[in-house]
Design a protein around this motif. Structure first.
Motif, PDB file in Angstrom:
ATOM      1  N   ARG A  96       1.087  -0.839  -0.006  1.00 39.17           N
ATOM      2  CA  ARG A  96      -0.339   0.516  -0.055  1.00 39.17           C
ATOM      3  C   ARG A  96       0.713   1.355  -0.089  1.00 39.17           C
ATOM      4  N   ALA A  97       1.822   1.271   0.991  1.00 36.47           N
ATOM      5  CA  ALA A  97       2.998   1.878   0.398  1.00 36.47           C
ATOM      6  C   ALA A  97       3.772   2.565  -0.810  1.00 36.47           C
ATOM      7  N   ARG A  98       3.645   1.584  -1.545  1.00 40.40           N
ATOM      8  CA  ARG A  98       4.441   1.538  -3.116  1.00 40.40           C
ATOM      9  C   ARG A  98       3.398   2.620  -3.425  1.00 40.40           C
ATOM     10  N   ASN A  99       2.212   1.814  -3.449  1.00 47.42           N
ATOM     11  CA  ASN A  99       1.435   1.713  -4.480  1.00 47.42           C
ATOM     12  C   ASN A  99       0.647   2.921  -4.028  1.00 47.42           C
ATOM     13  N   ALA A 100       0.606   3.821  -3.089  1.00 45.42           N
ATOM     14  CA  ALA A 100      -0.146   4.743  -2.763  1.00 45.42           C
ATOM     15  C   ALA A 100      -0.822   6.260  -4.143  1.00 45.42           C
ATOM     16  N   PRO A 101      -1.259   6.622  -4.139  1.00 43.37           N
ATOM     17  CA  PRO A 101      -1.149   7.549  -4.995  1.00 43.37           C
ATOM     18  C   PRO A 101      -0.521   9.155  -4.464  1.00 43.37           C
ATOM     19  N   ALA A 102       0.042   9.321  -5.356  1.00 43.95           N
ATOM     20  CA  ALA A 102       1.285  10.788  -5.510  1.00 43.95           C
ATOM     21  C   ALA A 102       0.649  11.580  -5.059  1.00 43.95           C
ATOM     22  N   ALA A 103       1.293  12.335  -4.242  1.00 44.81           N
ATOM     23  CA  ALA A 103       0.480  13.729  -3.142  1.00 44.81           C
ATOM     24  C   ALA A 103      -0.009  14.670  -3.929  1.00 44.81           C
ATOM     25  N   PRO A 104      -0.992  15.221  -3.439  1.00 42.17           N
ATOM     26  CA  PRO A 104      -1.042  16.163  -4.297  1.00 42.17           C
ATOM     27  C   PRO A 104      -0.010  17.472  -4.520  1.00 42.17           C
ATOM     28  N   ALA A 105      -0.237  18.562  -5.611  1.00 40.72           N
ATOM     29  CA  ALA A 105       0.861  18.818  -6.192  1.00 40.72           C
ATOM     30  C   ALA A 105       0.433  20.668  -5.370  1.00 40.72           C
ATOM     31  N   ASP A 106       1.331  21.251  -4.322  1.00 42.66           N
ATOM     32  CA  ASP A 106       1.721  22.280  -3.521  1.00 42.66           C
ATOM     33  C   ASP A 106       1.194  23.265  -4.126  1.00 42.66           C
ATOM     34  N   GLU A 107       1.118  23.547  -4.934  1.00 44.17           N
ATOM     35  CA  GLU A 107       0.811  24.733  -6.185  1.00 44.17           C
ATOM     36  C   GLU A 107      -0.805  24.815  -6.299  1.00 44.17           C
ATOM     37  N   LEU A 108      -1.566  26.340  -6.421  1.00 41.66           N
ATOM     38  CA  LEU A 108      -2.509  26.664  -6.666  1.00 41.66           C
ATOM     39  C   LEU A 108      -2.619  26.932  -8.330  1.00 41.66           C
ATOM     40  N   THR A 109      -3.554  26.704  -8.217  1.00 49.21           N
ATOM     41  CA  THR A 109      -4.549  26.815  -9.742  1.00 49.21           C
ATOM     42  C   THR A 109      -4.557  28.296  -9.370  1.00 49.21           C
ATOM     43  N   PRO A 110      -4.564  29.190 -10.348  1.00 47.65           N
ATOM     44  CA  PRO A 110      -5.366  30.484 -10.664  1.00 47.65           C
ATOM     45  C   PRO A 110      -6.468  31.292 -10.048  1.00 47.65           C
ATOM     46  N   GLU A 111      -7.627  30.131 -10.396  1.00 48.13           N
ATOM     47  CA  GLU A 111      -8.649  30.536  -9.977  1.00 48.13           C
ATOM     48  C   GLU A 111      -8.747  30.295  -7.840  1.00 48.13           C
ATOM     49  N   GLU A 112      -7.168  29.612  -7.818  1.00 50.13           N
ATOM     50  CA  GLU A 112      -7.541  29.072  -6.239  1.00 50.13           C
ATOM     51  C   GLU A 112      -6.736  30.586  -5.782  1.00 50.13           C
ATOM     52  N   GLU A 113      -5.541  30.698  -6.538  1.00 52.54           N
ATOM     53  CA  GLU A 113      -4.932  31.929  -6.278  1.00 52.54           C
ATOM     54  C   GLU A 113      -5.711  33.274  -5.238  1.00 52.54           C
ATOM     55  N   ALA A 114      -6.687  33.467  -6.607  1.00 53.97           N
ATOM     56  CA  ALA A 114      -7.957  34.836  -7.180  1.00 53.97           C
ATOM     57  C   ALA A 114      -8.507  34.884  -5.375  1.00 53.97           C
ATOM     58  N   ARG A 115      -9.090  33.268  -5.433  1.00 54.17           N
ATOM     59  CA  ARG A 115     -10.126  33.693  -4.015  1.00 54.17           C
ATOM     60  C   ARG A 115      -9.856  33.633  -3.092  1.00 54.17           C
ATOM     61  N   LEU A 116      -8.366  33.158  -3.059  1.00 54.11           N
ATOM     62  CA  LEU A 116      -7.221  33.419  -1.962  1.00 54.11           C
ATOM     63  C   LEU A 116      -6.959  34.972  -1.551  1.00 54.11           C
ATOM     64  N   ARG A 117      -6.588  35.628  -2.367  1.00 50.04           N
ATOM     65  CA  ARG A 117      -6.154  36.740  -2.185  1.00 50.04           C
ATOM     66  C   ARG A 117      -7.700  37.289  -1.856  1.00 50.04           C
ATOM     67  N   ARG A 118      -8.822  37.231  -2.491  1.00 48.55           N
ATOM     68  CA  ARG A 118     -10.300  38.034  -1.575  1.00 48.55           C
ATOM     69  C   ARG A 118     -10.169  37.444  -0.178  1.00 48.55           C
ATOM     70  N   LEU A 119     -10.244  36.272  -0.071  1.00 50.94           N
ATOM     71  CA  LEU A 119     -10.692  36.082   1.652  1.00 50.94           C
ATOM     72  C   LEU A 119      -9.130  36.614   2.774  1.00 50.94           C
ATOM     73  N   GLN A 120      -8.213  36.835   1.946  1.00 47.98           N
ATOM     74  CA  GLN A 120      -7.366  37.586   2.752  1.00 47.98           C
ATOM     75  C   GLN A 120      -7.867  39.118   2.470  1.00 47.98           C
ATOM     76  N   GLY A 121      -8.356  39.508   1.549  1.00 49.04           N
ATOM     77  CA  GLY A 121      -8.681  40.890   2.161  1.00 49.04           C
ATOM     78  C   GLY A 121      -7.568  42.169   0.827  1.00 49.04           C
ATOM     79  N   ARG A 122      -6.768  41.009   0.267  1.00 50.49           N
ATOM     80  CA  ARG A 122      -5.356  41.583  -1.296  1.00 50.49           C
ATOM     81  C   ARG A 122      -6.474  42.186  -1.934  1.00 50.49           C
TER      82      ARG A 122
END
Length: 154
Positions: free
Chosen positions: A128-154
């Motif tokens: 199971r450790a060998r065949n575990a799915p790859a960890a999701p990428a740490d980078e945000l999509t452009p839509e997620e970055e825009a939403r994050l900025r809105r939530l942070q008030g920038r």
């Protein structure tokens, strides 16, 4: 010593002596032939008391142990071999009655099964450790970055 203390210590000694006499084997049960009795006693050391679990019938005072000693003495007196006596006991009580069970396929499986289960569990864990799915990428999509900025008030 005072008279009361001597009386108490004498009572304790008398009770201990009585307990030892009560725990001694009944001479009426013993075989008349000393070599047969010695042979039976040697067999007693190889047979487990089914009530006491980890005691030989020679050490146990349980009723079942007394019955087993009587049966072994009868068989020794009748001229049965050690193997015949053991076979009788195993047929009646199972391999558990022997303090040192014979090596057989069934006993080997009982001894090896826990190790096999642990190894199988480690194998499943490694697979199971060998065949575990790859960890999701740490980078945000452009839509997620825009939403994050809105939530942070920038």
């Amino acid at each position: 010593m005072s008279r009361i203390k001597r009386l108490k210590s004498g009572s304790v000694v008398a009770l201990a002596a009585l307990a030892m006499v009560a725990a001694a084997a009944d001479p009426a049960e013993r075989l008349q032939n000393p070599s047969q009795e010695a042979h039976a006693r040697a067999l007693f050391q190889q047979v487990r008391c089914v009530v006491c679990q980890n005691e030989s019938i020679d050490d146990s005072e349980a009723d079942v142990a007394r019955d087993l000693r009587r049966a072994i003495r009868e068989q020794v007196a009748s001229g049965a071999s050690d193997d015949q006596i053991r076979a009788y006991l195993v047929a009646r009580y199972g391999e558990f009655v022997l303090l040192k069970p014979r090596l057989s396929l069934g006993n080997s499986l009982l001894w090896l099964a826990p190790f096999a289960l642990v190894l199988a569990g480690l194998g499943v864990f490694a697979w199971r450790a060998r065949n575990a799915p790859a960890a999701p990428a740490d980078e945000l999509t452009p839509e997620e970055e825009a939403r994050l900025r809105r939530l942070q008030g920038r």
